[in-house]
Design an enzyme around this catalytic site. Structure first.
Site: not given
Ligand SMILES: *Cc1c(COP(=O)(O)O)cnc(C)c1O
Length: 410
Positions: A124, A196, A221-222, A369
């Site tokens: 990500f 992560d 939030y997921k 997705r």
């Molecule tokens: C959604 C997501 C994030 C989000 O990061 P924020 O800083 O909390 O917005 C980070 N890493 C991954 C792999 C994600 O899917």
């Protein structure tokens, strides 16, 4: 498979009743819980009480009176069993991005002489960006990002690697890493591991302690359904705590914040990973959202998740839809709770699905997705999504120009 068969799977589903704990838009199929979890009913109640009583009436007395000040710890402890962590190792705070900054810094300090943050090139982006930012601040002689393809991760572990930073489930294709195996391999080479869990916490059984993971971050939030921009969480194994400080040394991480001393002295344990004042509205929402998990095993959640994604994949492949390719692994044990399909017109198709009430999202290049959240998605949702996709490919109505405009957030 006939529609009756999907209804029968729902009738036999031991988790089916949990759907009642959520507000869901009538008539729609929500398949985006991997991006923003649905609203748990308990959150509405909690937030209205917080607004009326705690903020509205009790005001500043609520920091002590309603224990606002303890929420980062309390919510962290509520998340801990979902990720296989014993108490005292998880705290809820900030965003994943900010928490990565703190933990990469911690890893570099715990491995003096080693300078490399090893990661996957299709991780990500924010994970890579944060490592780059830290490298820019510290200079190449103290921190460098090395991003390689997934199949070169283990062979890239050399004596320069301070920390291997990976995401357990890839956000594009939904592929699941062997977290226990990779952790062991990295540690055998002297590196720390930082996982992560954004696309896995709350939907896949994780054993941070048993797998001897050093560090982790995850998203509120997921699959934890804490609401838009909910605070994230951060895990640091007990054995690494209190050895180093982290650079975002804000007052909430001070050992005596309300002494207002001019010198920073870090709090013991996880509290030193706090920086500023916690956002109580967001944290209270996440706190209430987590109640949905009470008494439910992650094995049961994973079982349903695998069945939903497998059912979806089997139906898609059986129909042989033109131009559609399965990007996610075919075997359930190799994927998370999302299925990614590709099509050259992926964006337009995602928009046409949304117009038909099937809420999905799009990631370049060409990826649609479908996220399945076992707490509220049904097997009949799979049926509706597959039917809608087949129909719009048959009728080619996704070619309409109204489906080609991209908004800021996809
Ligand atoms: C959604 C997501 C994030 C989000 O990061 P924020 O800083 O909390 O917005 C980070 N890493 C991954 C792999 C994600 O899917």
């Amino acid at each position: 498979m006939t529609s009756d068969r999907f209804a029968k799977l729902d009738a036999e589903d031991p988790l089916a009743g949990l759907r009642e704990s959520f507000e869901l838009p009538a008539g729609k199929v929500y398949l985006d819980g991997n991006s923003l979890g649905a609203l748990p009913r308990g959150v509405q109640e909690r937030i209205s009480k917080l607004l009326q009583q705690e903020w509205g009436e009790d005001l500043i007395a609520s920091w002590n009176g309603h224990n606002w000040i303890d929420l980062p710890r309390k919510v962290g402890e509520k998340i801990a069993p979902l990720v296989g962590a014993a108490p005292g190792q998880v705290i809820c705070t900030d965003s994943i991005s900010v928490n990565l900054f703190k933990l990469i810094s911690t890893a570099l300090a715990l491995r003096p002489g080693r300078t490399v943050v090893l990661s996957q090139e299709d991780n990500f982006p924010t994970d890579l960006y944060m490592a780059e930012g830290l490298a820019g601040l510290l200079g190449q002689e103290r921190c460098q990002l090395r991003a390689v393809s997934a199949n070169r991760l283990l062979s890239s572990l050399d004596e320069d690697v301070a920390v291997l930073m990976l995401t357990q489930v890839n956000f594009r294709d939904g592929r699941l890493h062997d977290m226990a195996g990779i952790t062991k391999a990295a540690q055998a080479k002297g590196a720390l591991v930082l996982w992560d869990l954004a696309h896995s916490a709350g939907v896949i059984p994780i054993e941070l302690d048993n797998w001897k993971v050093d560090m982790a971050v995850g998203c509120g939030y997921k699959y934890l359904n804490g609401g838009p921009g909910a605070p994230a969480f951060l895990f640091l194994a007990q054995r690494h705590q209190d050895q180093v400080t982290q650079p975002l040394s804000g007052w909430m991480g001070h050992k005596d914040a309300f002494e207002f001393s001019p010198e920073y002295q870090p709090a013991a344990g996880m509290q030193r990973y706090l920086a500023g004042t916690p956002g109580i509205l967001g944290m209270a929402a996440l706190d209430a959202a987590l109640d949905v998990f009470e008494g439910i095993s992650l094995d049961a959640i994973r079982k349903k998740s695998s069945a939903l994604t497998q059912c979806f994949i089997d139906q898609i492949l059986a129909r042989g839809l033109p131009g559609i390719r399965l990007l996610s692994p075919r075997r359930a044990e190799h994927r998370g709770s999302q299925v990614s399909l590709t099509h050259p017109q992926g964006f337009a198709i995602s928009q046409a699905l949304i117009e038909r009430g099937i809420i999905v999202d799009y990631r370049a290049p060409g990826i649609i997705r479908f996220g399945f959240s076992p707490l509220y998605n049904r097997f009949t949702d799979v049926d509706r999504a597959v039917t809608a996709l087949s129909e719009l490919l048959r009728d080619q109505d996704y070619l309409a120009t109204r489906f080609t405009n991209k908004a800021v957030v996809t």
